[in-house]
Write a protein that holds these residues in place. Structure first.
Motif, PDB file in Angstrom:
ATOM      1  N   THR A 197       3.564   8.093   1.845  1.00 25.96           N
ATOM      2  CA  THR A 197       4.399   7.041   2.545  1.00 25.96           C
ATOM      3  C   THR A 197       4.116   5.810   2.382  1.00 25.96           C
ATOM      4  O   THR A 197       2.941   5.516   2.055  1.00 25.96           O
ATOM      5  CB  THR A 197       4.057   7.372   4.312  1.00 25.96           C
ATOM      6  N   ASP A 198       5.044   4.684   2.582  1.00 24.42           N
ATOM      7  CA  ASP A 198       4.909   3.430   2.102  1.00 24.42           C
ATOM      8  C   ASP A 198       3.930   2.554   3.246  1.00 24.42           C
ATOM      9  O   ASP A 198       3.836   3.110   4.470  1.00 24.42           O
ATOM     10  CB  ASP A 198       5.972   2.657   1.977  1.00 24.42           C
ATOM     11  N   GLY A 199       3.216   1.902   2.867  1.00 21.23           N
ATOM     12  CA  GLY A 199       2.303   0.921   3.821  1.00 21.23           C
ATOM     13  C   GLY A 199       0.790   1.668   4.047  1.00 21.23           C
ATOM     14  O   GLY A 199       0.470   2.804   3.936  1.00 21.23           O
ATOM     15  N   PRO A 200       0.363   0.762   5.102  1.00 21.00           N
ATOM     16  CA  PRO A 200      -0.879   1.409   5.220  1.00 21.00           C
ATOM     17  C   PRO A 200      -1.061   2.469   6.436  1.00 21.00           C
ATOM     18  O   PRO A 200      -0.135   2.482   7.327  1.00 21.00           O
ATOM     19  CB  PRO A 200      -1.554  -0.079   5.857  1.00 21.00           C
ATOM     20  N   ALA A 234       0.889  -1.254   0.005  1.00 22.22           N
ATOM     21  CA  ALA A 234       0.002   0.279  -0.092  1.00 22.22           C
ATOM     22  C   ALA A 234       0.730   1.478  -0.087  1.00 22.22           C
ATOM     23  O   ALA A 234       2.057   1.147   0.270  1.00 22.22           O
ATOM     24  CB  ALA A 234      -0.984  -0.113   1.065  1.00 22.22           C
ATOM     25  N   THR A 235       0.242   2.435  -0.331  1.00 21.22           N
ATOM     26  CA  THR A 235       0.834   3.772  -0.433  1.00 21.22           C
ATOM     27  C   THR A 235      -0.289   4.588   0.114  1.00 21.22           C
ATOM     28  O   THR A 235      -1.233   4.608  -0.173  1.00 21.22           O
ATOM     29  CB  THR A 235       1.226   4.187  -1.702  1.00 21.22           C
ATOM     30  N   THR A 236      -0.095   5.449   1.227  1.00 16.99           N
ATOM     31  CA  THR A 236      -0.793   6.045   1.942  1.00 16.99           C
ATOM     32  C   THR A 236      -0.424   7.540   1.410  1.00 16.99           C
ATOM     33  O   THR A 236       0.764   7.979   1.602  1.00 16.99           O
ATOM     34  CB  THR A 236      -0.531   6.295   3.434  1.00 16.99           C
TER      35      THR A 236
END
Length: 117
Positions: A68-71, A55-57
């Motif tokens: 940012t990277d991740g959930p 995911a990318t947030t």
């Protein structure tokens, strides 16, 4: 009323131990269950989701995107997929959620009414 059914797959969408423990016959039954659910009147099939790590947030701070990277949300169960269901009431949505194989294989299904914007 339209509901979103958010399908949670235990602690990790990448953990295949529950799936691997099923016999081929049981795996075929799971596929058949998902197919039948997608054929249910009122269901708009969704799609499965890749792992949370992919995911990318995106947030906006001072008018500029901050990526940012991740959930963004830390949850106890991995989100594996979703679908929408147009139903007369919450009880009908709950009954459909109970048919989703993930709910009996260590996961859960969150049933949430949608909003009109």
């Amino acid at each position: 009323m339209k509901y979103m059914l958010l399908i949670h797959h235990g602690h990790s969408a990448d953990d295949t131990s529950v799936w691997d423990a099923l016999s081929e016959e049981e795996q075929q039954a799971v596929y058949a269950d998902y197919y039948a659910i997608n054929q249910t009147p009122g269901v708009t099939p969704g799609e499965g989701l890749d792992a949370a790590e992919t995911a990318t947030t995106v947030r906006v701070e001072n008018g500029k995107p901050l990526v940012t990277d991740g959930p963004f949300v830390d949850i106890k169960e991995a989100i594996g997929g979703f679908l929408f269901f147009e139903a007369d009431d919450l009880d009908a949505a709950i009954a459909l959620a109970a048919r989703i194989p993930a709910a009996r294989l260590g996961g859960a299904v969150e049933v949430r009414p949608t909003k009109q914007w």
